[in-house]
Structure formats: C-alpha cells, structure tokens
Design an enzyme around this catalytic site. Structure first.
Site, PDB file in Angstrom:
ATOM      1  N   GLU A  72       0.274  -1.018   0.381  1.00  0.00           N
ATOM      2  CA  GLU A  72       0.593   0.128   0.069  1.00  0.00           C
ATOM      3  C   GLU A  72       0.268   1.211   0.135  1.00  0.00           C
ATOM      4  OE1 GLU A  72      -2.706  -0.249  -0.690  1.00  0.00           O
ATOM      5  OE2 GLU A  72      -3.406  -2.198   0.489  1.00  0.00           O
ATOM      6  N   HIS A 116      -2.402   1.447   8.519  1.00  0.00           N
ATOM      7  CA  HIS A 116      -3.458   0.913   7.772  1.00  0.00           C
ATOM      8  C   HIS A 116      -2.824  -0.231   8.759  1.00  0.00           C
ATOM      9  CE1 HIS A 116      -5.362  -1.641   5.529  1.00  0.00           C
ATOM     10  NE2 HIS A 116      -4.505  -1.972   5.052  1.00  0.00           N
ATOM     11  N   HIS A 140      -6.313  -3.819  10.406  1.00  0.00           N
ATOM     12  CA  HIS A 140      -7.239  -4.169   9.789  1.00  0.00           C
ATOM     13  C   HIS A 140      -8.539  -5.170  10.762  1.00  0.00           C
ATOM     14  CE1 HIS A 140      -4.837  -5.979   6.208  1.00  0.00           C
ATOM     15  NE2 HIS A 140      -5.782  -5.055   5.742  1.00  0.00           N
ATOM     16  N   GLU A 165     -17.273  10.967  23.009  1.00  0.00           N
ATOM     17  CA  GLU A 165     -16.378  11.420  23.018  1.00  0.00           C
ATOM     18  C   GLU A 165     -15.786  11.385  21.333  1.00  0.00           C
ATOM     19  OE1 GLU A 165     -12.792  11.670  25.417  1.00  0.00           O
ATOM     20  OE2 GLU A 165     -14.521  12.826  27.029  1.00  0.00           O
ATOM     21  N   HIS A 184     -12.778  -4.711   4.850  1.00  0.00           N
ATOM     22  CA  HIS A 184     -10.856  -4.382   4.819  1.00  0.00           C
ATOM     23  C   HIS A 184     -10.233  -3.586   5.821  1.00  0.00           C
ATOM     24  CE1 HIS A 184      -6.688  -3.901   1.909  1.00  0.00           C
ATOM     25  NE2 HIS A 184      -6.476  -3.919   3.488  1.00  0.00           N
TER      26      HIS A 184
HETATM   27  O1  2HA Z   1      -1.634  -6.999   3.855  1.00  0.00           O
HETATM   28  O2  2HA Z   1      -2.654  -4.871   4.613  1.00  0.00           O
HETATM   29  O3  2HA Z   1      -3.873  -3.891   2.181  1.00  0.00           O
HETATM   30  C1  2HA Z   1      -1.362  -5.658   4.287  1.00  0.00           C
HETATM   31  C2  2HA Z   1      -2.429  -5.074   4.181  1.00  0.00           C
HETATM   32  C3  2HA Z   1      -2.729  -4.859   2.383  1.00  0.00           C
HETATM   33 ZN    ZN Z   2      -4.952  -3.776   4.201  1.00  0.00          ZN
END
Ligand code: 2HA
Ligand code: ZN
Length: 279
Positions: free
Chosen positions: A123, A147, A149, A177, A218
């Site tokens: 990414e 980023h 998950h 909050e 995602h």
């Molecule tokens: O595995 O999170 O979006 C890496 C990621 C791809």
């Molecule tokens: Zn990801």
C-alpha cells in the site's frame, strides 16, 4: 556506533507496531505503517548511513503509474511488503525500510532496512498519496499514516451502508468522545482491490476531508501528527465499532442515542467544528 534503531522516531514507529499487534489488528502480514521524516531526522539518518550504498531507484508503484511530486526528495520509514507487525520490534531492519524519493516523486530507493530484500508495503502508493495530501493541508504537521484490520470495524462494513454519513453517525453515536476525536467524521471507500493507484486515489481524495478512512470489508487508514494520535484514532474507531456490534448483537432494539442537539453541544463544549451535513 549509534544505530538507526536508536533514533527516536524509529523507536516510536516500532512501538506502534507492537501495540497494534497486541491489539490483534495485524493478523499475519496485515496492515502497514509509514512515517514522513522531518528534514532533521533525514539528516540524522543520512549521517548514520554514510558509506552505505543505497538500493536501486525503483517505481513507487510496480505499475509505474504513481508519483507524489509534493514529496519529492523526502525520506520515509515504512513497513515492508509481506512483513509481520509482530516482528518489527524483534528485527526492525528486516521488517521495515527507510526510503528516499527521487526528484519527481515517482521512484524510491531503500537507504536502510529490508535486510534480505523486499519492497515497501503493497500500500505504498496509498501511504504516499495520503501523506502528500496531509502535508499540503497541515503545513507539514501530519506525518503518520497507519493502516490496520480491526475486526469490529470490518464487521460493521457488512451491516452499515457504505456512506460517510452512515458510518460517521453510527460510530459517533456509540461513545460521547467520538465526535471530539474525529469531529470531521469518517470517510468510506467502497470495496476495491487493495494495492496500487485506484484505491490510493479514492483514499487520498477522502483524506482531503477526513483524518480516518474506512476500506469496506478490509480495514481503516488513519492519518495523524504523532504515532500516539494515529494509534489513538485507530483504537477509538475500533472500540466504537465494538460497541456498535455489541449493541446490535444484543438483539434488543437500541434506544435513542445522542441527538443532533447533543452533537452541537459537544462541538461547542470541546471547541470542535461538527459539519452540518452530519447533523
Ligand atoms: O497485507 O494490509 O492492505 C497488507 C495489507 C494490504
Ligand atoms: Zn490491508
């Protein structure tokens, strides 16, 4: 000799990776982190790396269709593609990289890290395009893109319409909050193939308005000035999503939550601007 790992921003980067792992946000190689180094930090790194041969210049995106001219010549610390957050603290030099961009922001070269080979995160395009937008809008303050998950937030993308307003209201309504921590709301990108230019363009457009963007089915992208705030935003969003899913799975019809007048009052009390379109 002093090592790259001893630089304060590297230590903070490593710490965020360990916290994210402990939170369960990073199964296997899930998630990625980038940090836009300041001029002084790049100078300090350059000094420690004197005499080390940089890697070859390589397209930012393997397809060669991504450039971030606003970040030309800048330095970044970023997790590696296929690397596990869990292992960053154990061996940062194998799991992350310091990368330098070229004069038009279309190629990078590795100055440190990825020992044993590899590339920056899949990414990388999203990270750089988001950092470019945030650098411009914040006058160089916003330097961290994170980023992850988180499970409950991903679950929410199967039950809440994939619209900025629906997600913002659903999350705000879980905890008082929330509108203080993300008063601008939260953006939503419809499901797309991850990696590369298309999802990077959609995300960076939303980063013009928001500090946090959901990727349907995602995960989440957070932008912040510090590592603490990046993790703070991710944890707040995931906790709000957990409360939302707990209420939903109770099987009881939820009672009325916070009202529009309540949000206005929060805005006033905490001196944050709540966009009228979310009221
Ligand atoms: O595995 O999170 O979006 C890496 C990621 C791809
Ligand atoms: Zn990801």
């Amino acid at each position: 000799m002093k090592k790259i790992e001893s630089l304060p921003f590297v230590a903070e980067f490593v710490r965020l990776c360990s916290i994210g792992d402990a939170q369960g946000f990073h199964e296997r190689n899930g998630g990625n982190l980038s940090y836009h180094m300041t001029a002084d930090e790049a100078k300090a790194a350059r000094k420690l790396l004197a005499g080390r041969k940089p890697g070859p210049w390589t397209d930012v995106d393997p397809k060669g269709d991504v450039a971030v001219p606003g970040l030309a010549g800048e330095w970044f610390l970023v997790t590696g593609s296929g690397k596990f957050f869990r292992n960053v603290a154990y061996d940062a030099e194998a799991s992350a990289a310091i990368c330098e961009l070229d004069g038009d922001g279309s190629h990078y070269r590795v100055r440190w890290g990825l020992r044993g080979g590899g590339r920056p995160t899949s990414e990388f395009s999203s990270h750089l395009m988001n950092l470019e937008v945030k650098d411009r809008l914040s006058g160089g303050k916003v330097r961290v893109i994170y980023h992850a998950h988180p499970a409950n937030l991903i679950a929410m993308t199967y039950v809440v319409p994939l619209k900025d307003r629906d997600f913002t209201r659903a999350l705000w309504n879980t905890m008082t909050e929330c509108p203080v921590i993300f008063p601008e709301g939260i953006g939503v990108v419809k499901w797309m193939v991850p990696g590369g230019r298309e999802i990077a363009v959609s995300t960076s457009k939303l980063m013009e308005k928001y500090a946090n963007v959901v990727w349907a089915h995602h995960g989440v992208f957070c932008a912040a000035d510090t590592f603490d705030n990046a993790m703070g935003q991710m944890e707040t969003i995931e906790k709000a999503a957990r409360i939302f899913m707990l209420v939903l799975s109770s099987g009881r019809k939820p009672l009325a939550g916070i009202t529009s007048a309540g949000y206005r009052a929060i805005g006033k009390a905490f001196r944050v601007e709540i966009p009228a379109r979310f009221l």
